[in-house]
Design an enzyme around this catalytic site. Structure first.
Site, PDB file in Angstrom:
ATOM      1  N   LYS A 133       0.831  -1.200   0.000  1.00  0.00           N
ATOM      2  CA  LYS A 133       0.000   0.000   0.000  1.00  0.00           C
ATOM      3  C   LYS A 133       0.877   1.266   0.000  1.00  0.00           C
ATOM      4  O   LYS A 133       2.086   1.184   0.237  1.00  0.00           O
ATOM      5  CB  LYS A 133      -0.929  -0.046   1.222  1.00  0.00           C
ATOM      6  N   TYR A 193     -12.309  -1.825  -3.916  1.00  0.00           N
ATOM      7  CA  TYR A 193     -12.811  -2.022  -2.551  1.00  0.00           C
ATOM      8  C   TYR A 193     -14.341  -1.967  -2.484  1.00  0.00           C
ATOM      9  O   TYR A 193     -14.902  -1.718  -1.406  1.00  0.00           O
ATOM     10  CB  TYR A 193     -12.197  -0.997  -1.607  1.00  0.00           C
ATOM     11  N   ASN A 231      -1.975  -0.346   7.112  1.00  0.00           N
ATOM     12  CA  ASN A 231      -1.427  -1.645   7.512  1.00  0.00           C
ATOM     13  C   ASN A 231      -0.530  -2.262   6.433  1.00  0.00           C
ATOM     14  O   ASN A 231      -0.339  -3.468   6.371  1.00  0.00           O
ATOM     15  CB  ASN A 231      -2.564  -2.583   7.935  1.00  0.00           C
ATOM     16  N   HIS A 246      -1.888  -5.636   1.329  1.00  0.00           N
ATOM     17  CA  HIS A 246      -3.197  -6.241   1.053  1.00  0.00           C
ATOM     18  C   HIS A 246      -2.980  -7.673   0.591  1.00  0.00           C
ATOM     19  O   HIS A 246      -1.992  -7.972  -0.061  1.00  0.00           O
ATOM     20  CB  HIS A 246      -3.916  -5.459  -0.063  1.00  0.00           C
ATOM     21  N   GLU A 252      -9.260 -10.281  -8.113  1.00  0.00           N
ATOM     22  CA  GLU A 252      -8.291  -9.222  -7.808  1.00  0.00           C
ATOM     23  C   GLU A 252      -7.038  -9.323  -8.684  1.00  0.00           C
ATOM     24  O   GLU A 252      -6.485  -8.297  -9.077  1.00  0.00           O
ATOM     25  CB  GLU A 252      -7.933  -9.263  -6.319  1.00  0.00           C
TER      26      GLU A 252
HETATM   27  N1  UDP Z   1      -9.797  -0.999   7.146  1.00  0.00           N
HETATM   28  C1  UDP Z   1      -9.907   0.147   7.916  1.00  0.00           C
HETATM   29  N2  UDP Z   1     -10.669   0.100   9.065  1.00  0.00           N
HETATM   30  C2  UDP Z   1     -11.326  -1.026   9.456  1.00  0.00           C
HETATM   31  C3  UDP Z   1     -11.227  -2.191   8.667  1.00  0.00           C
HETATM   32  C4  UDP Z   1     -10.449  -2.151   7.517  1.00  0.00           C
HETATM   33  O1  UDP Z   1      -9.336   1.186   7.586  1.00  0.00           O
HETATM   34  O2  UDP Z   1     -12.006  -1.016  10.497  1.00  0.00           O
HETATM   35  C5  UDP Z   1      -8.994  -0.959   5.918  1.00  0.00           C
HETATM   36  C6  UDP Z   1      -7.642  -1.653   6.071  1.00  0.00           C
HETATM   37  O3  UDP Z   1      -6.685  -0.954   5.299  1.00  0.00           O
HETATM   38  C7  UDP Z   1      -7.917  -3.036   5.495  1.00  0.00           C
HETATM   39  C8  UDP Z   1      -8.885  -2.692   4.352  1.00  0.00           C
HETATM   40  O4  UDP Z   1      -9.680  -1.651   4.874  1.00  0.00           O
HETATM   41  O5  UDP Z   1      -6.741  -3.672   5.069  1.00  0.00           O
HETATM   42  C9  UDP Z   1      -9.785  -3.826   3.906  1.00  0.00           C
HETATM   43  O6  UDP Z   1     -10.469  -4.362   5.026  1.00  0.00           O
HETATM   44  P1  UDP Z   1     -10.611  -5.927   5.234  1.00  0.00           P
HETATM   45  O7  UDP Z   1     -11.594  -6.135   6.335  1.00  0.00           O
HETATM   46  O8  UDP Z   1     -10.888  -6.590   3.933  1.00  0.00           O
HETATM   47  O9  UDP Z   1      -9.186  -6.364   5.810  1.00  0.00           O
HETATM   48  P2  UDP Z   1      -7.985  -7.164   5.115  1.00  0.00           P
HETATM   49  O10 UDP Z   1      -8.603  -8.203   4.212  1.00  0.00           O
HETATM   50  O11 UDP Z   1      -7.166  -6.146   4.364  1.00  0.00           O
HETATM   51  O12 UDP Z   1      -7.220  -7.768   6.248  1.00  0.00           O
HETATM   52 MG    MG Z   2     -10.003  -7.982   2.704  1.00  0.00          MG
END
Ligand code: UDP
Ligand code: MG
Length: 142
Positions: free
Chosen positions: A9, A49, A112, A115, A126
């Site tokens: 990211k 997203y 974080n 991805h 994706e």
């Molecule tokens: N995210 C966020 N706040 C939240 C949950 C997710 O900003 O409460 C962001 C974070 O960058 C995350 C992305 O949205 O990686 C996608 O969320 P997902 O639940 O799919 O998590 P991931 O699959 O990336 O672990």
């Molecule tokens: Mg996800």
């Protein structure tokens, strides 16, 4: 032996973590089958997203994901989807296991660093979002 999509990211690229992340992928025995640097448009980030549309973090997430260059990767190897998510760690860096990318380098649940696709179906979608078939190293390539 399905491929999965990985992204470094904008926070990871900005903080020069790309090399360290590629090393983690190589050391985990995962296989790099595609690699690009690009900057997402707002429209593309919204599309990518779309499953999160309407959630409170959706708009800031789109903003963040378009804030700078990203690195997109096709990652293969045995159980690549699960294993890449394992190397990444949990979504919230504070809750991620030690020695995961998100635990070591993440600064917030949003920022974080990486991805990873979460299922065979999303992995297919994706990977196809960023890569044409002929941009992906075939599985039989050595
Ligand atoms: N995210 C966020 N706040 C939240 C949950 C997710 O900003 O409460 C962001 C974070 O960058 C995350 C992305 O949205 O990686 C996608 O969320 P997902 O639940 O799919 O998590 P991931 O699959 O990336 O672990
Ligand atoms: Mg996800």
């Amino acid at each position: 032996m399905a491929n999965t999509l990985g992204i470094v990211k904008p926070d990871g690229v900005r903080r020069k973590l790309v090399g360290k992340i590629l090393t983690k992928i190589e050391e985990a025995g995962l296989i790099l089958r595609g690699l690009k640097v690009l900057k997402l448009t707002k429209v593309d980030a919204e599309k990518f997203y779309a499953v999160h549309e309407g959630k409170p973090f959706y708009k800031p997430l789109v903003e963040f994901m378009t804030s700078g260059p990203i690195v997109v990767m096709v990652i293969g190897g045995h159980a690549s989807i699960e294993r890449w998510r394992d190397v990444m760690g949990a979504t919230d860096p504070a809750k991620a296991r030690y020695n995961t990318i998100r635990r070591d380098y993440g600064t917030s649940i949003e920022k974080n660093v990486v991805h990873g696709s979460d299922s065979p179906e999303t992995a297919r979608m994706e990977v196809a979002f960023f890569f044409r078939e002929d941009e992906i190293l075939p599985k039989e390539a050595k």
